[in-house]
Design a protein around this motif. Structure first.
Motif, short mmCIF file in Angstrom:
data_model
loop_
_atom_site.label_atom_id
_atom_site.label_comp_id
_atom_site.label_asym_id
_atom_site.label_seq_id
_atom_site.Cartn_x
_atom_site.Cartn_y
_atom_site.Cartn_z
N ILE A 146 28.29 12.37 40.80
CA ILE A 146 28.83 11.02 40.79
C ILE A 146 28.44 9.82 41.28
O ILE A 146 27.79 8.91 40.80
N ILE A 147 27.57 10.32 42.56
CA ILE A 147 26.69 9.26 43.15
C ILE A 147 25.75 8.90 42.30
O ILE A 147 25.17 7.70 41.91
N GLN A 148 24.92 9.80 41.77
CA GLN A 148 23.72 9.77 41.01
C GLN A 148 24.22 8.63 39.72
O GLN A 148 23.41 7.80 39.43
N ARG A 149 25.43 9.10 38.88
CA ARG A 149 25.52 8.21 37.77
C ARG A 149 26.17 7.08 37.89
O ARG A 149 25.92 6.05 37.05
N VAL A 150 26.84 6.90 39.00
CA VAL A 150 27.63 5.28 39.34
C VAL A 150 26.30 4.51 40.14
O VAL A 150 26.56 3.49 39.77
#
Lengths: 478, 488
Positions: B426-430
């Motif tokens: 999530i952190i990476q994609r957002v």
């Protein structure tokens, strides 16, 4: 034998009869027909006020034809409340205005009188006569809307099914007379042990026939087919009346015959009765799922409700009987409220289908909220009255250790929620196609809707007075 | 009128008050709702302050006859098992109320339903009479149905009716169970304290029957696989504040039900079913994590992460030892705080982007650094980073479970890796990566939104370092309860 006391007992019925005749004459002579509704209400209220006096008169009247017991006291009160509410509904129903409303209220009060006599009788003949009177008038009022072909269809359909069923009932009654030489239930019960084996079969058949006749009135499966058709065609207040009045009477007589004097066990009918209860609620609910016509939907919903009520009666226990009475009372306020909302919308919109309820909340919030409360109550969602009703029935079932029936009942109430919620969804979740507010309702209807909402909430939150009232009635006799 | 009744009546009073405010006057509607929820939180704070943690039994008890014929009482009380959840409800109630200020359509009805929902949730945790408990349990459903159905997303009608039918189906069987309990107790009673004493003496088949009757209701609420399918739909369609309450409070009602009813009432059955329950918990953890990982929708991902996290609660409960139970109760509290924060964060992003598709975000940390900070901390807390609160609960749950079923625990611990996987994803994609062109105009997180997140963040940090702050309220009650369940 005391004719003064006899008269004292039927005094409420006499008052009703006077008002009924007054209404009939007023329909011809009175300049303002709207007042006739008030005349009917006046009769019902004064009859209600006279009931306590009537019940002090003694216990047996008219040569043991009528009895005064807690049971009859309860049902006479309930039936008066029912007709009072139905008069309010009728006053708010605009289809009746230009008709001969004098005759209509005459019929309504006459049915009330007959039903009150039926529930206070332990004599099969009087029961039959009262039932037949109610039926004949029912055919008339079901087809009251002469210009509507569905209404005429409803009248005819009710007539054919009804004539058949009362005929069957009468056949059962004659068999009983042949077996015992009397139609007085209290006497028959005393003769019962003496009946030999060959007679047992005939007796069994007679009870079965009587059950079929009463099952028609209560719309129990498999005698339920007429219900949605008749509700659909009949004028809405009449349909509302059919869904509570004759039904209350039917259950009163069922209880009287099959739990007070005989028992289901008398003819090994306990299991059959439980199965019929389960079938009635299941068939009603499953058929209701796909209905699009609001009155047919309510028709099937009342079949399901009849199943819940009959589940209490089928137990044959004291708790079951009391639960039936509580349920019938609460069922009255729930169903009248629902039908009241249907009338409110039908008056101005000629709405017949549940799509017509889309966005109702925006257009007429009072009706939408009232209908929602009544539907959630019918679905048995706490803390509304309908939950308490279902709870008492369920408690009686669990107490009698019929766990499978209890499970069938609760699963049914989940199924039922689906179609009630579908209607609520239409009213609240979706935007109306035309946002203009609806014209205001007749005052009688507004009063009735608010009354039903308050009753549903208050009985749910504070049911003790209702239960106390029933306990008071029944405690002396037990 | 005692403090607990005040707690239940305050939101209802607010709802009645709003009923008389004209629908156009949105400022006063909001103020009233805010005042009511703030008063609830204040009262709950006073409750925590006055609560005596050394006492294992019910405190602040109020008992008034309600329906005498059925021996139904208005009986409320609070003990270590419910105190944390009551506080959690009050806190999330206030924060979600502030988050609800973005609701623009039909505010009046929204806040009326919202406040009724609050009263229902609080009542569920406070009721000590089964009839009353059932009433509150069901009351929660009706406002939830309307809140999702009217203010939800595109498939709201389907989600609302699914939630309503699913949970009702579970709870009606509980009603049969309640009645069976009632008639088996002599004298007949709905009093949960009395019933718990009586029902412990039932023979095993009866206990097992009753346990299962209650199980379905609680399992659907938790939700336990395979009864979880209502959850993703409800979460995705619900408006942000309702998602917060759904994940933060409603799911806890299931776990609370196990603690309050299933285990103390039917200890023998609980011991019999402990291992299957443990297996279900492990399935929840692994299945929830795997499905979460495959989601394209941000909110659905958090929804499935709830399924996974509630698995840790179940594993802790099924361990039937002190460590596991303390962990499970703490995990319920923590999950409410952290996931509540996560849903708020999803809402913040959704209000700006009007989408939740992960592929349409990316590099948002640049225009929204403060948002990035919050999302990172809450994600790390959720994946169980030591030092933040999520870790403590999960660790204690697994520690307890290891004593009871080592193999299962090892599989469950594997779930932690998956959890870390999808939260980092999530952190990476957002937040990371090249800036998505669509994301440029997004304004930074505003002060109102920060206000809703700061208390949750503070609790996450403090409980992560001093878990004893929360644990000390529940330990005595849990110890006594464990004693009962172990002994039978």
């Amino acid at each position: 034998m005391n004719s003064a006391l006899d008269l004292q007992f039927v005094f409420p019925e006499v008052i009703l009869l006077v008002c009924a005749l007054g209404s009939l004459m007023g329909g011809v002579m009175a300049p303002r027909k709207k007042l006739l509704g008030f005349l009917a209400l006046l009769g019902i209220v004064s009859a209600g006020l006279l009931l306590p006096l009537s019940s002090q008169a003694g216990s047996m009247f008219f040569s043991r034809m009528l009895v005064n017991d807690p049971f009859s006291v309860f049902f006479r009160q309930l039936l008066l409340i029912i007709s009072g509410l139905v008069v309010l509904l009728s006053m708010g129903y605009e289809g009746l205005e230009n008709e001969d409303s004098g005759e209509y209220y005459f019929f309504l009060l006459l049915m009330t009188i007959s039903m009150m006599l039926a529930v206070s009788s332990t004599h099969l003949l009087l029961m039959y006569i009262a039932l037949e009177t109610v039926s004949i008038i029912s055919y008339l009022v079901a087809g009251y809307d002469k210009r509507d072909k569905y209404s005429s269809e409803a009248g005819i359909k009710y007539f054919i099914f009804g004539a058949l069923s009362t005929g069957i009932l009468l056949y059962g009654v004659t068999l009983i007379y042949g077996l015992f030489g009397t139609l007085d239930l209290t006497v028959i019960v005393q003769h019962l042990p003496a009946a030999g084996t060959p007679q047992q079969g005939a007796f069994f058949l007679a009870l079965l026939l009587i059950f079929a006749g009463l099952g028609f009135k209560c719309s129990l499966v498999p005698f339920h087919m007429w219900t949605p058709d008749v509700y659909q065609g009949a004028p809405t207040p009449v349909a509302a009346f059919f869904s509570i009045g004759p039904k209350a009477m039917g259950f009163a007589l069922l209880l009287r015959v099959f739990t007070q004097h005989f028992s289901w066990g008398t003819f090994n009918g306990t299991t059959a009765a439980l199965v019929i209860a389960a079938l009635t609620m299941t068939v009603g609910n499953i058929m209701a799922l796909t209905q699009t016509h609001i009155k047919r939907l309510l028709g099937y919903s009342t079949i399901a409700q009849a199943g819940y009520i009959f589940a209490g009666a089928a137990l044959g226990t004291a708790a079951g009987n009391q639960a039936v009475l509580i349920y019938l009372f609460i069922y009255t306020v729930m169903n009248v409220g629902a039908f009241g909302a249907v009338i409110a919308l039908g008056n101005t919109q000629k709405s017949r289908y549940i799509e017509d309820y889309v966005g109702l909340y925006k257009r007429d919030p009072v009706t939408a909220v009232a209908l929602t409360v009544c539907l959630l109550s019918l679905a048995g969602i706490p803390p509304l009255a309908g939950f308490l009703a279902k709870f008492t029935i369920l408690a009686a079932i669990v107490d009698a250790k019929h766990i499978p029936l209890a499970v069938v009942l609760v699963i049914n109430s989940v199924v039922a929620l689906y179609y009630y919620a579908r209607l609520i969804k239409n009213m609240f979740f979706e935007e109306p196609s035309s946002p203009s507010p609806l014209p205001s309702k007749p005052p009688a209807l507004q009063v009735l809707l608010i009354l039903c909402v308050l009753a549903n909430i208050f009985i749910g939150l504070w049911p003790q007075p209702l239960i106390d009232w029933l306990t008071c009635l029944f405690l002396p006799s037990n | 009128m005692g403090i607990l009744t005040t707690l239940i009546l305050l939101p209802l009073a607010g709802a009645v008050f709003i009923l008389f405010i004209p629908a156009k006057n949105s400022a006063w509607i909001r103020r009233t709702a805010l005042a009511a929820t703030a008063a609830v939180l204040g009262t709950a704070g006073a409750l925590v302050y006055c609560f005596d943690p050394t006492q294992p039994y019910l405190q602040f008890v109020e008992k008034v006859p309600w329906i005498a014929s059925f021996n139904v009482w208005y009986f409320v009380g609070v003990d270590g098992l419910s105190l944390g959840l009551v506080f959690l409800t009050a806190l999330l109630g206030l924060l979600a109320c502030v988050a609800s200020f973005t609701i623009e359509r039909r505010q009046k009805e929204y806040f009326i339903f919202y406040l009724i929902l609050m009263a229902g949730m609080l009542g569920t945790f406070l009721a000590q009479d089964l009839f009353l408990f059932y009433n509150f349990w069901e009351i929660v459903l009706v406002p939830m149905y309307f809140l999702i159905g009217i203010w939800g997303g595109p498939k709201r009608e389907y989600a609302a009716i699914k939630l309503f039918l699913y949970t009702l189906a579970g709870s009606v069987l509980m009603l049969v169970g309640i009645l069976a309990l009632y008639f088996h107790a002599a004298p007949h009673t709905f009093d949960m304290v009395e019933l718990a004493k009586t029902s412990r003496g039932f023979d095993l088949p009866l206990q097992m029957f009753l346990f299962l009757a209650f199980f379905l209701a609680f399992a659907i609420k938790v939700p336990i696989f395979p009864f979880h399918t209502w959850l993703p739909d409800a979460h995705v369609e619900a408006p942000t504040p309702i998602s917060v309450l759904l994940a933060g409070v409603l799911l806890k009602m299931g776990g609370y039900g196990f603690l309050r009813i299933s285990f103390p009432f039917f200890p023998e059955a609980a011991r019999t079913f402990a291992y299957p329950l443990m297996v279900l918990g492990v399935i929840n953890i692994i299945y929830g994590a795997c499905v979460a990982m495959a989601q394209e929708d941000f909110k659905k991902m958090i929804a499935y992460s709830s399924v996974s996290h509630m698995g840790f609660v179940l594993v802790g409960l099924a361990s039937l030892n002190l460590t596991g139970w303390n962990g499970a109760i703490l995990e319920m509290f923590n999950h409410g705080i952290i996931t509540g924060g996560m849903f708020l964060l999803v809402g913040v992003l959704y209000d700006r982007a009007h989408t939740r598709e992960l592929s349409r975000f990316g590099g948002i940390a640049a225009p929204m650094p403060v948002y990035a900070f919050f999302l990172t901390v809450f994600s790390l807390a959720s994946l169980g980073l030591p030092g933040l609160s999520g870790f403590v609960g999960e660790f204690l749950s697994l520690l307890g479970a290891f004593a009871a079923a080592p193999t299962m625990t090892m599989i469950a611990a594997g779930g932690l890796i998956l959890t870390a996987g999808y939260f980092l994803y999530i952190i990476q994609r957002v937040l990371l990566g090249p800036l998505n062109p669509e994301a440029v105009p997004y304004p930074e997180i505003n002060r109102r939104e920060i206000f809703t997140l700061v208390p949750l963040l503070a609790i996450t940090l403090v409980v992560g370092i001093f878990p004893e702050l929360v644990l000390r309220f529940q330990e005595t009650a849990v110890t006594v309860l464990m004693h009962i369940v172990r002994r039978g």
